[in-house]
Write an enzyme that holds these catalytic residues in place. Structure first.
Site, PDB file in Angstrom:
ATOM      1  N   SER A  14       0.834  -1.203   0.000  1.00  0.00           N
ATOM      2  CA  SER A  14       0.000   0.000   0.000  1.00  0.00           C
ATOM      3  C   SER A  14       0.877   1.265   0.000  1.00  0.00           C
ATOM      4  O   SER A  14       0.423   2.314  -0.441  1.00  0.00           O
ATOM      5  CB  SER A  14      -0.921   0.006   1.219  1.00  0.00           C
ATOM      6  OG  SER A  14      -0.153  -0.006   2.408  1.00  0.00           O
ATOM      7  N   GLY A  46      -4.795  -0.368   6.447  1.00  0.00           N
ATOM      8  CA  GLY A  46      -4.939  -1.062   7.725  1.00  0.00           C
ATOM      9  C   GLY A  46      -6.227  -0.868   8.493  1.00  0.00           C
ATOM     10  O   GLY A  46      -6.506  -1.626   9.423  1.00  0.00           O
ATOM     11  N   GLU A 155       5.831   6.908  10.713  1.00  0.00           N
ATOM     12  CA  GLU A 155       5.852   7.878   9.612  1.00  0.00           C
ATOM     13  C   GLU A 155       6.175   9.290  10.097  1.00  0.00           C
ATOM     14  O   GLU A 155       6.696  10.104   9.338  1.00  0.00           O
ATOM     15  CB  GLU A 155       4.516   7.861   8.863  1.00  0.00           C
ATOM     16  CG  GLU A 155       4.305   6.533   8.156  1.00  0.00           C
ATOM     17  CD  GLU A 155       3.303   6.597   7.033  1.00  0.00           C
ATOM     18  OE1 GLU A 155       2.410   7.444   7.080  1.00  0.00           O
ATOM     19  OE2 GLU A 155       3.425   5.774   6.106  1.00  0.00           O
TER      20      GLU A 155
END
Lengths: 275, 275
Positions: A14, A46, A155
Site C-alpha cells: 500500500s 490497515g 511515519e
C-alpha cells in the site's frame, strides 16, 4: 543494454513498508529485476474493509502482471491477510504473501511446538485472523494485537521517542496480559523501523520473546517459489535491478522510501490506477 | 411523503470529521436536506499530494452535484486548502469551503487586528498555506503547525489520554516558540474531538488563546450563500433531514460517524467512486 536473463518480480504494498521486503530480496536473487508498486494514493489499508482492500490490491497486482512480472510478492500484511485469495484468483502468475512466511519465521525462531506467538499488526489484519490461521497450521498459538498508532508514529519519524515508548508500553502491557509469547511477530511492514524500541519495551516488561521480521523469510519463500516455477535462471549473474512506481507524489516516495529500502531511490514513476 | 421545499445541500469530507460541520448545519436551516459523502475508502487526505486530493475531491463533489445538491460544502480542511478552486471550476453550483469561514471565526473571536492566529492542521493543509492566505486577507498573522498524529489519536479514541496530552505538549511547545497567538484555529475537522485537551494544554503552557472551531462559522457562511443564491425558502419549516454515503465500510461509518455527528446514523449507502 544486454538481454535480461533473470526473472521479473512484482512487489506490491500500500505504501513504503514493503520496501523492507524488497531490501531482503535484492541480494538474494542475482539477475532478477523488481518492479515495486506503492499504492500511496489510497493508503493506508490497515483500517479499511476487506472489500475495499481486495479491490485495490487486485487492481495493483494485475497492473504488475501486465507489466511483465513472472511472480508477485504481496509485501503488505493487510493486503495478504484480507485479499491473498482474491489476488491469486485474479492473477495467472504465482503469488507470494507475507503472512505464511512470517509464521514460518516465527516457528524457526522458537524452534519448538507448541509455542506462543504474539502478532502485532493493523486492525484489519488482526480482524482477519489470517496470522492466527497460519500459526495454527504450524502448531503455534497466536495472540493478535492491533496497534493502530505504530504506523503514524513511524511515519512521523518518532522511532526513538518517549511517546512511541509510552504507546508501546500500553499496547504491549495489554498484549502480555493475554499471552506469554516465545516470539513477537511484526505483522506490518512498517514495524521493522521500530523493532529496537519493541524489543527494549518487551525487556522492560519482563518478556524475553524474540522479535521476528517476516521480510527475510518472505525473500526465502520467493526464491523457493521461483525455483518451483522454473524461473530461477542458473547462469543469472550480476546485481538485481529495481524500478519503483507510486500512485501519489513521486518526490515523497523517493524521500521516505529510501529510509525503508536502505539505499537511494533515484527515480519513481507516477501511476494512475483509476482511484 | 410531502414535497420537499428546502434546498438540498451536499456535504463532503474525506471521512467522518465533516460530520462536525453537518452537526452545526442541521439546526440552522429548517427544511434543508443534506447528503453527506465520506470518501472513507481513500482517506486520509492529510498527507497526500495536491493532485491526488484534487482528483478525489472533484469526483466526490461532482457526485453530490449529480445527486441534486443545490450547494456544496467542502467540510474537509485538506480538500478546501488544496482543491477549492478545482472543485469550483468543475461544479456549476455554489461551493463553500471551511478555510475562509475559519479565518472569519478567528477574527470574530479575537475582535481586533492586528492579531496572531495559530492554525493546527494536517501536513498537506499547512504546506498549502491556505490558512495563511485567508488570515492575511483579514489582517491576521497566521502561524501554521502540522499535527499529523492528532487524527490517528482521535480515531484511536484516546481523547482524554496521557499520550494525547504528551503529543499536544510537544506540538504546542514547538508552535508557541514561534507564536504568541490570540486564538488557536482547529484547521482539521477531527480536532474538535480533542478541543478540551488542546485548551487545557495551552493553559498549562501559559497561553490564554481561545480555541476556535470553524464548524459553526462554516454553517453561518452556508446560510448566507443559500440566501445569496435564492435557495433559502422562507416558508421552510420542520427539522432538516440527512442521508449519508461512504466509499468504504458502511457499518464502520455508522458506528464512528455517530460520535462526530452527536446522534445516531441509522443508514449509510455504500458508493463506488471508481477508486
Amino acid at each position: 543494454m544486454s538481454e535480461r536473463r533473470g526473472p521479473t518480480i512484482g512487489v506490491f504494498d500500500s505504501g513504503f513498508g514493503g520496501l523492507t521486503v524488497l531490501r531482503g530480496l535484492l541480494p538474494l536473487i542475482p539477475g532478477a529485476h523488481y518492479i515495486y508498486l506503492g499504492d500511496t494514493a489510497r493508503l493506508p489499508y490497515g483500517a479499511k474493509s476487506r472489500e475495499t482492500v481486495a479491490r485495490y490490491a487486485v487492481s495493483s497486482a494485475l497492473y504488475l502482471q501486465d507489466r511483465g512480472a513472472d511472480l508477485l510478492v504481496i509485501a503488505c500484511n493487510t493486503a495478504t491477510a484480507l485479499a491473498l485469495d482474491d489476488i491469486r484468483a485474479a492473477c495467472s502468475v504465482p503469488v507470494v504473501g507475507v503472512v505464511a512466511p512470517g509464521a514460518q519465521a516465527a516457528l524457526a525462531a522458537v524452534g519448538k511446538v507448541p509455542a506462543e506467538v504474539l502478532v502485532l499488526a493493523t486492525a484489519a489484519t488482526v480482524q482477519s485472523h489470517a496470522y492466527h490461521a497460519a500459526c495454527d497450521a504450524l502448531g503455534l498459538a497466536a495472540v493478535e494485537k492491533a496497534c493502530p498508532l505504530l504506523v503514524p508514529l513511524a511515519e512521523e519519524g518518532w522511532v526513538d521517542h518517549p511517546v512511541t515508548r509510552d504507546v508501546l508500553r500500553i499496547y504491549l502491557t495489554e498484549a502480555l496480559a493475554e499471552a506469554s509469547p516465545d516470539a513477537v511477530l511484526l505483522g506490518c511492514t512498517h514495524y521493522p523501523l521500530i523493532a529496537d524500541a519493541i524489543t527494549a519495551m518487551l525487556r522492560e516488561l519482563g518478556s524475553d520473546a524474540r522479535v521476528i521480521d517476516s521480510a527475510e523469510a518472505t525473500a526465502q519463500t520467493v526464491a523457493q517459489a521461483l525455483s518451483k516455477a522454473g524461473l530461477m535462471v542458473a547462469d543469472s549473474a550480476g546485481e538485481a535491478t529495481f524500478e519503483c512506481c507510486a500512485t501519489d507524489s513521486v518526490e515523497k516516495f523517493a524521500r521516505l522510501g529510501s529510509q525503508f529500502l536502505g539505499r537511494p531511490i533515484p527515480q519513481v514513476e507516477l501511476l494512475d490506477l483509476g482511484g
